[in-house]
Design a protein around this motif. Structure first.
Motif, short mmCIF file in Angstrom:
data_model
loop_
_atom_site.label_atom_id
_atom_site.label_comp_id
_atom_site.label_asym_id
_atom_site.label_seq_id
_atom_site.Cartn_x
_atom_site.Cartn_y
_atom_site.Cartn_z
N ALA A 20 32.45 90.95 47.02
CA ALA A 20 33.04 92.02 47.82
C ALA A 20 33.34 91.52 49.23
O ALA A 20 34.40 91.82 49.80
N ALA A 21 32.44 90.72 49.80
CA ALA A 21 32.66 90.19 51.15
C ALA A 21 33.86 89.25 51.17
O ALA A 21 34.68 89.28 52.09
N LEU A 22 33.98 88.41 50.12
CA LEU A 22 35.13 87.50 50.05
C LEU A 22 36.43 88.29 50.01
O LEU A 22 37.46 87.85 50.54
N GLU A 23 36.39 89.46 49.42
CA GLU A 23 37.61 90.26 49.28
C GLU A 23 38.01 90.97 50.58
O GLU A 23 39.11 91.51 50.67
N VAL A 24 37.11 91.00 51.56
CA VAL A 24 37.47 91.69 52.82
C VAL A 24 37.44 90.77 54.04
O VAL A 24 37.42 91.23 55.17
N GLY A 25 37.46 89.45 53.80
CA GLY A 25 37.59 88.57 54.96
C GLY A 25 36.65 87.38 55.04
O GLY A 25 36.86 86.47 55.84
N ALA A 26 35.59 87.36 54.22
CA ALA A 26 34.69 86.20 54.25
C ALA A 26 35.35 85.03 53.55
O ALA A 26 36.20 85.21 52.67
N ASN A 27 34.98 83.79 53.96
CA ASN A 27 35.64 82.62 53.37
C ASN A 27 34.70 81.42 53.17
O ASN A 27 35.15 80.29 53.05
N VAL A 28 33.41 81.70 53.13
CA VAL A 28 32.40 80.65 52.95
C VAL A 28 31.31 81.20 52.04
O VAL A 28 31.01 82.39 52.10
N VAL A 29 30.72 80.32 51.21
CA VAL A 29 29.50 80.69 50.49
C VAL A 29 28.50 79.54 50.65
O VAL A 29 28.89 78.38 50.68
N MET A 30 27.24 79.88 50.77
CA MET A 30 26.21 78.87 51.02
C MET A 30 25.16 78.85 49.92
O MET A 30 24.06 79.38 50.11
N PRO A 31 25.47 78.23 48.78
CA PRO A 31 24.50 78.22 47.69
C PRO A 31 23.24 77.40 48.05
O PRO A 31 23.29 76.49 48.87
N ASN A 32 22.16 77.74 47.40
CA ASN A 32 20.87 77.14 47.68
C ASN A 32 20.74 75.75 47.07
O ASN A 32 21.06 75.54 45.90
N LEU A 33 20.25 74.81 47.91
CA LEU A 33 20.03 73.42 47.45
C LEU A 33 18.57 73.04 47.59
O LEU A 33 18.21 71.88 47.42
N SER A 34 17.73 73.99 47.94
CA SER A 34 16.31 73.68 48.16
C SER A 34 15.65 73.37 46.82
O SER A 34 16.08 73.87 45.78
N PRO A 35 14.60 72.51 46.83
CA PRO A 35 13.90 72.20 45.58
C PRO A 35 13.34 73.48 44.96
O PRO A 35 12.87 74.37 45.67
N MET A 36 13.39 73.55 43.64
CA MET A 36 12.90 74.72 42.91
C MET A 36 11.48 75.14 43.32
O MET A 36 11.19 76.32 43.43
#
Ligand code: 5AD
Ligand code: FES
Length: 349
Positions: free
Chosen positions: A282-298
């Motif tokens: 929903a945020a991408l559809e109203v102006g957001a343009n970045v996503v920050m997926p998690n890379l931390s160890p499980m």
């Protein structure tokens, strides 16, 4: 209302009175219009691209005591951890193989990571991966530390202002001063970082005027990056019984941030994804343009919980990587794996 939305789109600014009026009178129809303007501006500036950042949460130890935050110093229930330099590099190696070209190193305010230790980590990442951007998110540090980290190769720094209301800021941050926050942001900008500010939506006692101040603050600072997420209570904090922020209100703030800082990089935040199954989309559809997926160890994922019900706690970094790609594609946008600098860079800012 129509006039205000047109002014926002054409001039990218509003007065405080206009912002307050807009927030108080936004009905379903004008909200749709707002969203179509913010989406249009985003596509004019960044096309259909969505940038990915790999997030490494390298320490949950924090000397501050923010009332809303699950890793606040007073929370004695959290199991604390620190990743070693080697462990941080290993996350980046995995992230690099998954295609990430920005690493965001985030932690609590943990002085164990001295200036020298951090400089070494940044230098090592930049020499091993010369084509990546390093973003730091370590909270408040002194000017020298910010400067040496920048000279070591750090490119960007995230430091949300959290709320532009001094009254609310100091109520929520018993160990911190509003003025110092602002000073840190000014120093980061002066040193030459691409700077990220931002705030939470739906904080206890937050008024429409406070939110208008947050937006004005962004309009004046013109940060390169803007993180906006809903407040979500954490069960081991003093705010555990407070109400959470609303999806709709957060989306309105994302759309307004896009219109007030047109060339900014705005993440669809994990907090939004945690609040609602399709919050990030929903945020991408109203102006957001970045996503920050998690890379931390499980093993450490569950220990870095700033709020309840955080997503991805049980997901391998690789599954977040593919999950996010599918989610982005489902919105009609496309994944861009480049470093993804702010388009203002190169224009002398
Ligand atoms: N709910 C939502 N966001 C939170 N943050 C910290 N605690 C919470 C919470 N309970 C946000 C802050 C911080 C960012 C890393 O996470 O805005 O800057
Ligand atoms: Fe982690 Fe979807 S982003 S599982």
């Amino acid at each position: 209302m129509k006039r205000l939305l047109e002014k926002l789109y054409n001039q990218n600014t509003l007065t405080k009175e206009e912002l307050v009026y807009l927030l108080q009178h936004l009905d379903e129809e004008s909200m749709k219009e707002l969203f179509s303007y913010s989406r249009k501006l985003r596509e004019e500036k960044y096309g259909k691209k969505v940038y990915l950042r790999g997030l490494v949460e390298f320490s949950n130890i924090c000397k501050q005591d923010c009332l809303y935050c699950g890793i606040r110093k007073s929370n004695k229930e959290v199991e604390r951890y620190r990743l070693t330099e080697d462990e941080i590099i290993q996350c980046c190696e995995l992230g690099y193989d998954l295609g990430y070209r920005t690493f965001v190193l985030q932690s609590g305010e943990d002085s164990w990571y001295t200036k020298d230790k951090l400089v070494n980590i940044v230098k090592k990442i930049k020499s091993q991966f010369p084509d990546v951007a390093v973003t730091l998110s370590l909270g408040e540090r002194d000017y020298d530390t910010y400067k040496e980290l920048f000279d070591a190769g750090a490119d960007r720094y995230l430091l949300r202002h959290e709320t532009a209301s001094k009254r609310l800021y100091e109520k929520l941050h018993p160990t911190m001063k509003f003025e110092n926050r602002i000073k840190c942001l000014a120093e980061l900008k002066e040193i030459g970082y691409q700077v990220g500010a931002g705030f939470m939506v739906g904080l206890p006692d937050q008024t429409v005027e406070d939110l208008a101040e947050d937006l004005l603050f962004l309009n004046h600072l013109q940060p390169h990056m803007i993180g906006i997420g809903p407040f979500i209570p954490h069960h081991q904090t003093p705010l555990k019984n407070e109400r959470k922020g609303e999806l709709k209100d957060t989306l309105i703030m994302v759309a307004l941030a896009r219109l007030l800082v047109p060339d900014s990089l705005i993440p669809a935040t994990t907090a939004l994804g945690s609040l609602d199954y399709r919050g990030r989309e929903a945020a991408l559809e109203v102006g957001a343009n970045v996503v920050m997926p998690n890379l931390s160890p499980m093993e450490v994922r569950a220990k870095y919980q700033l709020y309840d019900n955080k997503i991805c706690l049980g997901d391998e970094s690789a599954s977040c990587r593919w999950c996010i790609e599918n989610r982005i594609k489902s919105t009609g946008y496309e994944v861009d794996l480049s470093k993804g600098d702010c388009i203002r860079i190169g224009e002398n800012q």
